[in-house]
Design an enzyme around this catalytic site. Structure first.
Site, PDB file in Angstrom:
ATOM      1  N   ASP A 118       1.175  -1.556  -0.299  1.00  0.00           N
ATOM      2  CA  ASP A 118      -0.085  -0.233   0.062  1.00  0.00           C
ATOM      3  C   ASP A 118       0.740   1.180   0.279  1.00  0.00           C
ATOM      4  O   ASP A 118       2.033   1.384   0.526  1.00  0.00           O
ATOM      5  CB  ASP A 118      -0.946  -0.412   1.203  1.00  0.00           C
ATOM      6  CG  ASP A 118      -2.239  -0.925   0.618  1.00  0.00           C
ATOM      7  OD1 ASP A 118      -2.750  -1.665  -0.082  1.00  0.00           O
ATOM      8  OD2 ASP A 118      -2.543  -1.156   2.593  1.00  0.00           O
ATOM      9  N   TYR A 147       6.791  -9.831   6.940  1.00  0.00           N
ATOM     10  CA  TYR A 147       6.708  -8.494   6.799  1.00  0.00           C
ATOM     11  C   TYR A 147       7.745  -7.581   8.602  1.00  0.00           C
ATOM     12  O   TYR A 147       7.743  -8.806   9.500  1.00  0.00           O
ATOM     13  CB  TYR A 147       5.995  -8.212   7.195  1.00  0.00           C
ATOM     14  CG  TYR A 147       4.583  -7.677   5.455  1.00  0.00           C
ATOM     15  CD1 TYR A 147       4.993  -6.725   5.226  1.00  0.00           C
ATOM     16  CD2 TYR A 147       4.092  -8.993   4.925  1.00  0.00           C
ATOM     17  CE1 TYR A 147       4.122  -7.123   3.568  1.00  0.00           C
ATOM     18  CE2 TYR A 147       3.596  -9.196   4.097  1.00  0.00           C
ATOM     19  CZ  TYR A 147       3.540  -7.770   3.079  1.00  0.00           C
ATOM     20  OH  TYR A 147       3.001  -7.594   2.057  1.00  0.00           O
TER      21      TYR A 147
END
Length: 291
Positions: free
Chosen positions: A57, A134
């Site tokens: 994003d 992540y």
């Protein structure tokens, strides 16, 4: 027309990008790389298309992003060109990496191409992945502010209990329906297997979460971190968090964390002999988990 498939391993500082995916009028990672490739390959606008392993994003960073592209034999030759550069013989992979970075340096120095390698046609950056890892960085009210890492660290203006955050993170592991932590997309499943959710204190006094799963749905990592941070500063307790997870409904009891604290660190793929089977398995939609 026969093509050759190339894998790109890359990193970027996501601060000044409107995410990975091409969007009209906006600066995106995909847009910058595809424009550079069009220049390098002398292709028409829209003539090259990347498939990405993790669609990040706006504001999200990456150290271990992976993408693939199909090129014709002529384009491959244009990209690799002569194998002699600066008096030294280089491989096609080294030349392709250097030349793409050279074009990107003019307009996108916040992107770094680590390597370009030819891969089997069965390789799929998106559907072939086994798991993605992540890292999310937060800084509590207790820690000193650090301007040098502020672009990559979310500030939490409260004291955080790191031990409690580690404990509750372990309770979220496993194959679950993570609808509570995902932005709903029609026709998409929110069933995922969360493999790792660990916390550590960094050298600069931040707290870093390592989150690993077979795949993630939209906003899942930032929502998971937000829920655990809410436990860490006492807004909710661990029992309520589990109840919220099992309710499978979006909630205002915790906050989705800001994008800039998140970085895609690694995408892992199977051996070449298992690439096709993995892609087929991933494309198969998971059934919902029963009540």
């Amino acid at each position: 027309m026969k093509t050759r498939r190339l894998r790109l391993d890359l990193a970027y500082d996501g601060t000044d990008f409107s995410g990975w995916a091409v969007q009209p009028g906006l600066r995106t990672v995909q847009g910058e790389i595809e424009t550079a490739l069009e220049t390098l390959l002398r292709a028409e606008p829209g003539g090259v298309r990347l498939t990405v392993g993790g669609r990040t994003d706006a504001g999200v960073h990456a150290r271990g992003q992976v993408a693939h592209i199909d090129v014709t034999h002529d384009q491959f030759a244009k990209w690799g060109g002569s194998q002699r550069a600066g008096g030294a013989v280089q491989t096609f992979d080294q030349l392709m990496t250097r030349r793409l970075n050279g074009v990107l340096a003019r307009s996108a120095p916040d992107i770094a191409i680590h390597s370009v390698n030819e891969v089997p046609a069965e390789f799929d950056a998106r559907f072939g992945a086994l798991r993605r890892r992540y890292e999310y960085r937060v800084r509590s009210a207790r820690a000193r502010r650090d301007p040098l890492t502020a672009r990559f660290t979310a500030e939490v203006p409260r004291e955080l209990d790191l031990e409690l955050m580690q404990e509750v993170s372990q309770q979220l592991l496993g194959l679950q329906d993570f609808a509570t932590f995902c932005k709903a997309r029609e026709g998409a499943t929110s069933v995922r297997e969360l493999l790792v959710f660990d916390w550590r204190e960094t050298d600069d006094e931040a707290y870093a979460a390592r989150i690993e799963a077979d795949a993630f749905c939209h906003s899942m990592v930032r929502a998971l971190v937000g829920s655990v941070v809410a436990v860490g500063h006492g807004r909710i307790d661990s029992d309520e968090l589990i109840e919220l997870r099992d309710a499978r409904s979006r909630t205002s009891r915790f906050t989705v964390m800001p994008a800039h604290g998140l970085s895609l660190e690694e995408i892992v793929y199977p051996d070449a002999s298992e690439l096709a089977a993995r892609a087929e398995q991933t494309r198969a939609r998971r059934d919902a988990i029963g009540e």
